[in-house]
Design an enzyme around this catalytic site. Structure first.
Site, mmCIF file in Angstrom:
data_model
loop_
_atom_site.group_PDB
_atom_site.id
_atom_site.type_symbol
_atom_site.label_atom_id
_atom_site.label_comp_id
_atom_site.label_asym_id
_atom_site.label_seq_id
_atom_site.Cartn_x
_atom_site.Cartn_y
_atom_site.Cartn_z
ATOM 1 N N ASP A 7 32.352 -8.462 -14.736
ATOM 2 C CA ASP A 7 33.480 -8.099 -15.592
ATOM 3 C C ASP A 7 33.037 -6.896 -16.400
ATOM 4 O O ASP A 7 31.845 -6.543 -16.427
ATOM 5 C CB ASP A 7 33.849 -9.272 -16.508
ATOM 6 C CG ASP A 7 35.076 -8.999 -17.376
ATOM 7 O OD1 ASP A 7 35.918 -8.169 -16.977
ATOM 8 O OD2 ASP A 7 35.199 -9.597 -18.460
ATOM 9 N N GLY A 40 40.886 -1.354 -18.923
ATOM 10 C CA GLY A 40 42.329 -1.230 -18.727
ATOM 11 C C GLY A 40 42.878 0.183 -18.880
ATOM 12 O O GLY A 40 43.648 0.647 -18.045
ATOM 13 N N CYS A 70 37.669 -10.342 -13.520
ATOM 14 C CA CYS A 70 38.330 -9.310 -14.304
ATOM 15 C C CYS A 70 39.621 -8.938 -13.595
ATOM 16 O O CYS A 70 39.590 -8.543 -12.419
ATOM 17 C CB CYS A 70 37.427 -8.089 -14.444
ATOM 18 S SG CYS A 70 38.201 -6.667 -15.243
ATOM 19 N N ASN A 71 40.739 -9.069 -14.278
ATOM 20 C CA ASN A 71 42.016 -8.740 -13.656
ATOM 21 C C ASN A 71 42.126 -7.256 -13.347
ATOM 22 O O ASN A 71 42.604 -6.862 -12.272
ATOM 23 C CB ASN A 71 43.172 -9.174 -14.560
ATOM 24 C CG ASN A 71 43.266 -10.685 -14.675
ATOM 25 O OD1 ASN A 71 42.584 -11.281 -15.498
ATOM 26 N ND2 ASN A 71 44.095 -11.309 -13.861
ATOM 27 N N CYS A 177 44.592 -11.974 -18.363
ATOM 28 C CA CYS A 177 43.334 -11.264 -18.608
ATOM 29 C C CYS A 177 42.279 -12.335 -18.833
ATOM 30 O O CYS A 177 42.507 -13.286 -19.591
ATOM 31 C CB CYS A 177 43.445 -10.344 -19.815
ATOM 32 S SG CYS A 177 41.868 -9.600 -20.344
ATOM 33 N N THR A 178 41.129 -12.195 -18.189
ATOM 34 C CA THR A 178 40.115 -13.247 -18.284
ATOM 35 C C THR A 178 39.608 -13.430 -19.714
ATOM 36 O O THR A 178 39.201 -14.531 -20.094
ATOM 37 C CB THR A 178 38.930 -12.943 -17.349
ATOM 38 O OG1 THR A 178 38.417 -11.628 -17.623
ATOM 39 C CG2 THR A 178 39.380 -13.009 -15.895
ATOM 40 N N HIS A 179 39.636 -12.383 -20.526
ATOM 41 C CA HIS A 179 39.220 -12.534 -21.919
ATOM 42 C C HIS A 179 40.106 -13.536 -22.663
ATOM 43 O O HIS A 179 39.635 -14.248 -23.550
ATOM 44 C CB HIS A 179 39.276 -11.180 -22.648
ATOM 45 C CG HIS A 179 38.098 -10.295 -22.400
ATOM 46 N ND1 HIS A 179 37.914 -9.611 -21.223
ATOM 47 C CD2 HIS A 179 37.036 -9.980 -23.194
ATOM 48 C CE1 HIS A 179 36.795 -8.909 -21.302
ATOM 49 N NE2 HIS A 179 36.242 -9.115 -22.483
#
Length: 261
Positions: A7, A40, A70-71, A177-179
């Site tokens: 990521d 992003g 990570c998207n 979003c993975t965050h």
């Protein structure tokens, strides 16, 4: 068995913690480049170059599979990552959980970064998997960066702003979003309406962890001996989990695992 995750920053913690739970005997390689985060706003070419560098650093450690946790990297760089690493290292991308969210009926909100919100990629997933379901795309400027740095005031402000743009009748929220999965319960609390139906959150960590095991012919064995090691790579160099990671349960789980030697 060794599984790598990549990521831009600490968004990989959620999926890594699930892998740890499903296979406590698996060694983990956590590869990120927090100095270049967030990805992003970067151009597709820049994201691809950075994702390849982070992935190749992980691949040097000989993992059986690589999870792109990570998207943004999955949207921008997945074909390039697979071209570079497969078939030697299967590459598993992260897809927003729009399909399961829509299967439960609407209305659905998709929380994502401004770059992903409204993108052809996300719109394509909505058209493919959420036909007939009311879907609202909610941009969350600043939330991933606030989570990355564990800036509690900024997290609260970003969540509150996104919640204010989320329709009151939503029944499910996709964490795009993975965050965001690291602050899932704070998101749930902000979106939940008093007296309304319980909000269902849909993340991707469980699905990508399970898919990684399937791709390498392994099954979940949560009772396996917890004798694994963790290697942390920051910009390709071995290090330790950054301090902000330890403010989240997932980071504390992983920091308790013995470091690789």
């Amino acid at each position: 068995m060794k599984i790598a995750l990549m990521d831009s920053g600490i968004g990989l913690l959620a999926a890594a913690a699930v892998v740890r739970r499903l296979r406590p005997d698996a060694d983990l390689v956590l590869s990120s480049d927090p100095g270049s985060m967030p990805w992003g706003p970067r151009t597709p070419e820049d994201v691809t170059a950075r994702a390849l560098a982070v992935a190749e650093a992980a691949a040097l450690h000989g993992p059986a599979a690589l999870i792109v946790a990570c998207n943004t990297a999955s949207v921008r760089a997945l074909p390039a990552l697979r071209a570079r690493l497969e078939p030697q290292v299967p590459v598993i991308g992260t897809v927003p959980a729009i399909k399961p969210a829509a299967a439960g009926g609407g209305p659905v909100a998709i929380w994502a970064t401004p770059a992903t919100t409204g993108s052809p990629y996300q719109r394509g997933l909505i058209e493919e998997f959420a036909g007939g379901v009311e879907v609202t795309e909610v941009a969350c400027p600043g939330l991933a960066d606030a989570v990355e740095h564990a800036d509690q005031a900024a997290i609260d402000a970003a969540i509150a702003a996104a919640a204010a743009r989320t329709p009151e009748d939503v029944r499910a929220v996709v964490l795009g979003c993975t965050h965001y999965e690291l602050v899932a319960e704070r998101i749930r609390a902000a979106v939940q309406r008093p007296g309304g139906p319980a909000i269902v959150l849909h993340g991707s960590a469980e699905a990508v962890a399970a898919q990684a095991l399937r791709r390498i012919g392994e099954r979940p064995e949560p009772g396996a001996p917890a004798d694994s090691k963790v290697t942390v790579l920051l910009g390709g160099l071995e290090g330790t989990l950054p301090d902000p990671a330890l403010t989240y349960e997932e980071g504390r789980i992983l920091s308790a695992v013995s470091p690789a030697r």
